[in-house]
Scaffold this active site. Sequence first.
Site, PDB file in Angstrom:
ATOM      1  N   HIS A   1     -15.341 -47.203-132.293  1.00 31.27           N
ATOM      2  CA  HIS A   1     -16.420 -47.162-131.281  1.00 31.27           C
ATOM      3  C   HIS A   1     -17.845 -47.836-131.847  1.00 31.27           C
ATOM      4  O   HIS A   1     -18.595 -47.034-132.061  1.00 31.27           O
ATOM      5  CB  HIS A   1     -16.691 -45.812-130.781  1.00 31.27           C
ATOM      6  CG  HIS A   1     -17.225 -45.398-129.530  1.00 31.27           C
ATOM      7  ND1 HIS A   1     -18.663 -45.310-129.639  1.00 31.27           N
ATOM      8  CD2 HIS A   1     -17.168 -45.443-128.222  1.00 31.27           C
ATOM      9  CE1 HIS A   1     -19.309 -45.203-128.068  1.00 31.27           C
ATOM     10  NE2 HIS A   1     -18.179 -45.365-127.561  1.00 31.27           N
TER      11      HIS A   1
ATOM     12  N   ILE B   1     -21.211 -47.176-132.741  1.00 31.18           N
ATOM     13  CA  ILE B   1     -22.624 -46.391-132.072  1.00 31.18           C
ATOM     14  C   ILE B   1     -21.860 -44.932-131.816  1.00 31.18           C
ATOM     15  O   ILE B   1     -20.737 -44.948-131.385  1.00 31.18           O
ATOM     16  CB  ILE B   1     -22.656 -47.188-130.528  1.00 31.18           C
ATOM     17  CG1 ILE B   1     -23.175 -48.474-130.560  1.00 31.18           C
ATOM     18  CG2 ILE B   1     -23.499 -46.203-129.724  1.00 31.18           C
ATOM     19  CD1 ILE B   1     -22.967 -49.168-129.448  1.00 31.18           C
TER      20      ILE B   1
ATOM     21  N   GLY C   1     -21.273 -40.914-126.598  1.00 36.50           N
ATOM     22  CA  GLY C   1     -22.032 -39.775-125.941  1.00 36.50           C
ATOM     23  C   GLY C   1     -21.467 -38.600-126.111  1.00 36.50           C
ATOM     24  O   GLY C   1     -22.197 -37.413-125.946  1.00 36.50           O
ATOM     25  N   VAL C   2     -20.214 -38.517-126.080  1.00 39.80           N
ATOM     26  CA  VAL C   2     -19.441 -37.086-126.096  1.00 39.80           C
ATOM     27  C   VAL C   2     -19.931 -36.308-127.510  1.00 39.80           C
ATOM     28  O   VAL C   2     -19.890 -35.157-127.350  1.00 39.80           O
ATOM     29  CB  VAL C   2     -18.127 -36.938-125.813  1.00 39.80           C
ATOM     30  CG1 VAL C   2     -17.726 -37.481-124.337  1.00 39.80           C
ATOM     31  CG2 VAL C   2     -17.392 -38.034-126.491  1.00 39.80           C
TER      32      VAL C   2
ATOM     33  N   GLU D   1     -21.878 -32.861-128.292  1.00 43.22           N
ATOM     34  CA  GLU D   1     -21.179 -31.934-129.498  1.00 43.22           C
ATOM     35  C   GLU D   1     -22.193 -31.616-130.589  1.00 43.22           C
ATOM     36  O   GLU D   1     -22.231 -30.411-130.742  1.00 43.22           O
ATOM     37  CB  GLU D   1     -20.051 -32.517-129.923  1.00 43.22           C
ATOM     38  CG  GLU D   1     -19.442 -31.564-130.962  1.00 43.22           C
ATOM     39  CD  GLU D   1     -18.868 -30.155-130.371  1.00 43.22           C
ATOM     40  OE1 GLU D   1     -18.412 -29.390-131.084  1.00 43.22           O
ATOM     41  OE2 GLU D   1     -18.787 -30.211-129.073  1.00 43.22           O
TER      42      GLU D   1
END
Length: 143
Positions: free
Chosen positions: A46, A52, A55-56, A60
């Site tokens: 990613h 990067i 977002g998830v 967390e």
Amino acid sequence: MNREEIKQILPHREPMLLVDEMTIDENHVAHAQYHVTGEEFFLKGHFPNEPIVPGVIQCEIMAQSCALLMKDDLAGKLTLYTAINNVRFKNLLHPGDTAEIEAKLTYRKLNIYVCEAKLSVGGKLCAMGELSFALIPDTRENK
């Protein structure tokens, strides 16, 4: 609180322990940090040649920081998401960055906790949102 002290509170372990240090101020606001090394498993795909933090994963990081606010209630329990609301992503989080998290408990009823959290790098907001959790009994055999 350093990483080893955090491990005494959170059940997360590498590679999913995403808080390196944390303090709680006199207003009961958590201030946590996570140093993105670039070696994290989630960066490998990613994205290749342009890593990067997803977002998830940023959610967390914020969630684990929020859970530390509940440290006095966590003995023998796990925190599970019940909702992730109004999350916004403003800037990117890259290898070499230090994520600075600010989290505040805004509501509690029975075993439900609601927190507001922000994740920034060098004063630039990267992510923010409202995270809700239920504390449930930890029934794992080998804690």
